[in-house]
Design a protein around this motif. Structure first.
Motif, mmCIF file in Angstrom:
data_model
loop_
_atom_site.group_PDB
_atom_site.id
_atom_site.type_symbol
_atom_site.label_atom_id
_atom_site.label_comp_id
_atom_site.label_asym_id
_atom_site.label_seq_id
_atom_site.Cartn_x
_atom_site.Cartn_y
_atom_site.Cartn_z
ATOM 1 N N PHE A 129 0.742 -1.075 0.288
ATOM 2 C CA PHE A 129 -0.233 0.136 0.214
ATOM 3 C C PHE A 129 0.433 1.080 0.116
ATOM 4 N N VAL A 130 2.138 1.525 1.016
ATOM 5 C CA VAL A 130 3.234 2.328 1.063
ATOM 6 C C VAL A 130 3.954 3.041 -0.163
ATOM 7 N N ASP A 131 3.686 1.539 -1.238
ATOM 8 C CA ASP A 131 4.855 1.614 -2.253
ATOM 9 C C ASP A 131 3.766 2.145 -3.648
ATOM 10 N N SER A 132 2.608 1.957 -3.967
ATOM 11 C CA SER A 132 1.830 2.216 -4.524
ATOM 12 C C SER A 132 1.535 4.054 -4.320
ATOM 13 N N GLY A 133 1.656 4.385 -3.322
ATOM 14 C CA GLY A 133 2.017 5.640 -3.512
ATOM 15 C C GLY A 133 0.479 6.703 -3.009
ATOM 16 N N SER A 134 -0.709 5.586 -3.128
ATOM 17 C CA SER A 134 -1.801 6.065 -2.522
ATOM 18 C C SER A 134 -2.258 5.919 -1.254
ATOM 19 N N LYS A 135 -2.964 7.667 -1.366
ATOM 20 C CA LYS A 135 -3.237 7.931 0.319
ATOM 21 C C LYS A 135 -4.176 6.591 0.545
ATOM 22 N N SER A 136 -5.339 6.581 0.223
ATOM 23 C CA SER A 136 -6.605 5.632 0.459
ATOM 24 C C SER A 136 -6.203 4.730 1.075
ATOM 25 N N LEU A 137 -5.268 3.561 -0.145
ATOM 26 C CA LEU A 137 -4.897 2.531 0.565
ATOM 27 C C LEU A 137 -3.906 2.024 1.334
ATOM 28 N N VAL A 138 -2.740 3.566 1.850
ATOM 29 C CA VAL A 138 -2.684 3.385 2.841
ATOM 30 C C VAL A 138 -3.540 3.707 4.165
ATOM 31 N N GLY A 139 -4.439 4.375 4.421
ATOM 32 C CA GLY A 139 -5.376 4.732 4.613
ATOM 33 C C GLY A 139 -6.582 3.011 5.011
ATOM 34 N N LEU A 140 -6.468 2.566 3.644
ATOM 35 C CA LEU A 140 -6.810 0.871 4.541
ATOM 36 C C LEU A 140 -6.237 0.426 4.950
ATOM 37 N N GLY A 141 -4.763 0.412 5.229
ATOM 38 C CA GLY A 141 -4.091 -0.259 5.660
ATOM 39 C C GLY A 141 -4.468 -0.007 7.076
ATOM 40 N N PHE A 142 -4.257 1.448 7.379
ATOM 41 C CA PHE A 142 -4.459 1.183 8.620
ATOM 42 C C PHE A 142 -6.183 0.806 9.454
ATOM 43 N N ALA A 143 -6.682 1.050 8.342
ATOM 44 C CA ALA A 143 -8.188 0.761 8.479
ATOM 45 C C ALA A 143 -8.539 -0.866 9.065
ATOM 46 N N ILE A 144 -7.569 -1.734 8.207
ATOM 47 C CA ILE A 144 -7.456 -3.364 8.334
ATOM 48 C C ILE A 144 -6.744 -3.601 10.057
ATOM 49 N N GLY A 145 -6.199 -3.003 10.190
ATOM 50 C CA GLY A 145 -5.114 -2.935 10.859
ATOM 51 C C GLY A 145 -6.105 -2.736 12.941
ATOM 52 N N ALA A 146 -7.078 -1.506 12.603
ATOM 53 C CA ALA A 146 -7.880 -1.649 13.735
ATOM 54 C C ALA A 146 -8.320 -2.242 13.834
ATOM 55 N N ALA A 147 -9.297 -2.974 12.665
ATOM 56 C CA ALA A 147 -10.218 -3.923 12.776
ATOM 57 C C ALA A 147 -9.592 -5.231 13.649
ATOM 58 N N ALA A 148 -8.789 -5.454 13.524
ATOM 59 C CA ALA A 148 -7.913 -6.798 13.871
ATOM 60 C C ALA A 148 -8.093 -6.697 15.325
ATOM 61 N N MET A 149 -7.784 -5.044 15.769
ATOM 62 C CA MET A 149 -7.083 -4.668 17.296
ATOM 63 C C MET A 149 -8.755 -4.735 18.527
#
Length: 481
Positions: A429-449
């Protein structure tokens, strides 16, 4: 065939739990607890020196892809080391293994400093990981069995939280060590690894004076040695504190066994305590996914999305690490007063909720790097408290004979799933340069917690201020006389 010793009645657990805090407990805390500083130092140093090791003249010719491979070797080694040394810790005792695992770490870290080729570096990182993974099992077992029940929660959280002291130390050290005007390109990263080895040797000296767990001794047919150790501890405590020790309030009858089959140990968690097993898996996967996803890629997030230079990134990482350290240190005492279940639920669910404004600021670009860092600190102030509590939980809720292996198993599962899949996904997600994808990564981590928090609400165990043997009876205590 299981070897038997005899049936005894002992007051050793109650005698240890009634002790006032003393110099002995500080020795346990320093000798055993500070080891997480090494893990934090290791992970941070590798993340900080990675770019330097890929430069021409570094003396190792490591590629960017090789940095990722080295991280995978370290994680794989940690998982394998946890399982291997966790089983050996339950079989041969806490002290033998917490000396052995630290020696493995020190030796492998020294070897890493002399790396001359990528394959050698990968191998050294793998062995370093096995030592650190073994430490997680051996140390948490020993700490919980030596620390009084009334303060076990806060001590365990502080012990595991010191990881972030190592992370802050590593970030600060690399600012100096990676400065080419101070040390040559091919030497600075080697000295950075050498720091970990020196710190490990200092801890090893202190650790030699920490005794074997009396709880482990009396179950394995060595009750005379256990009695001697506890008597010496009591004498030292009374001489130094002047306290008058009360009579222990309870006793425990056990049928001693010098060895316990792996099948019996492994079956205990899932047949006798299936809900506790699900709880352990949920807590460990949640924290491993969130932490490994974000921490391993945080430097690139600052560089790619906020334009922070590589020389300045460590400053932000120090602030991030200190926020993580403050969580367990300041909230730890509440785990012994308010209780495990409400505090663990709050830590996991609270960190998930705190991620919402973090994602909004990041995706919309509403703030600069410092605003993003401030929200990151708030989120991980709670998340690090929950992550430390995961180790406390699995160390408490299973029988003593399975304690180290239980920690090892849940650590390996959590790290193997969340610790590998998370960084790979978030890195893409970070390598893609997309803020939306990185934000999705944060959201998935939050869901796991959040799932970990829900599991705690459903399956959490009331363990505050309770003796370990009352939370989960030793397997030997359930055998007929």
């Amino acid at each position: 065939m299981t070897a038997t010793a005899g049936t005894i009645r002992t007051q050793i657990p109650a005698r240890l739990d009634r002790l006032p805090w003393s110099r002995f407990h500080w020795r346990v805390l320093v000798g055993l607890g500070t080891v997480w500083i090494l893990d934090g130092l290791e992970v941070t140093v590798v993340g900080s020196v990675a770019s330097r090791m890929t430069q021409h003249g570094s003396g190792i010719a490591l590629t960017s892809a090789g940095v990722g491979i080295a991280a995978a070797f370290y994680v794989a080694g940690a998982c394998l080391g946890a399982l291997l040394f966790g089983r050996l810790t339950d079989r041969f005792g806490r002290k033998k293994l917490f000396l052995l695992t630290l020696a493995v770490y020190v030796g492998a870290t020294v070897a890493t400093a002399f790396a001359f080729a990528p394959w050698y570096f990968f191998l050294a990182r793998f062995v370093t990981g096995t030592g650190i993974g073994g430490e997680y099992a051996a140390i948490n077992s020993a700490v919980d069995e030596l620390i009084p029940a009334r303060v076990r929660g806060r001590v365990d959280l502080v012990v595991n939280g010191t990881y972030w002291a190592g992370a802050a130390l590593g970030s600060a050290a690399t600012i100096l060590l990676l400065n080419p005007s101070f040390l040559p390109v091919d030497l600075g990263w080697r000295v950075a690894f050498g720091l970990g080895a020196v710190l490990g040797l200092v801890i090893l000296v202190v650790r030699r004076h920490v005794p074997e767990s009396p709880r482990w001794l009396f179950i394995h047919g060595r009750e005379a040695e256990a009695e001697r150790i506890v008597t010496e501890i009591e004498r030292d405590v009374t001489e130094r504190t002047g306290a008058i020790l009360t009579e222990p309030e309870s006793s425990l009858t056990v049928r001693q066994r010098r060895s316990i089959s792996f099948r019996e140990i492994a079956g205990t968690a899932f047949r006798k305590y299936p809900k506790r097993a699900l709880l352990g898996i949920a807590l460990f996967i949640g924290q491993a996914f969130l932490y490994n996803s974000i921490t391993f890629n945080l430097g690139n997030v600052f560089g790619n999305f906020y334009g922070v230079s590589s020389g300045t990134v460590p400053v932000f990482l120090i602030v991030y690490a200190l926020g993580n350290l403050l969580g367990p240190v300041t909230l730890g005492r509440l785990f012994d007063s308010v209780g495990r279940k409400p505090m663990i639920s709050l830590s996991y669910l609270g960190s998930a909720v705190a991620t919402i404004p973090l994602i909004w600021v990041f995706v919309t670009g509403a703030g600069n790097a410092w605003v993003f860092t401030a929200l990151l600190v708030v989120t991980f102030f709670l998340a690090s408290t929950g992550a430390s509590a995961a180790y406390l939980t699995v160390s408490e809720i299973f029988p003593m004979e399975t304690r180290a292996l239980a920690i090892a198993f849940f650590y390996a599962v959590g790290t193997g799933l969340g610790g590998i899949a998370g960084p790979l996904m978030f890195g893409q997600f970070v390598d893609s340069g997309s803020k939306s994808l990185v934000g999705l990564g944060f959201a998935i981590g939050a869901a796991a917690m959040a799932l970990g928090g829900v599991a705690e609400l459903m399956f959490g165990v009331k363990a505050e201020r309770a003796g370990l043997e009352s939370i989960a009876k030793p397997l030997t205590a359930e055998q007929p006389a």
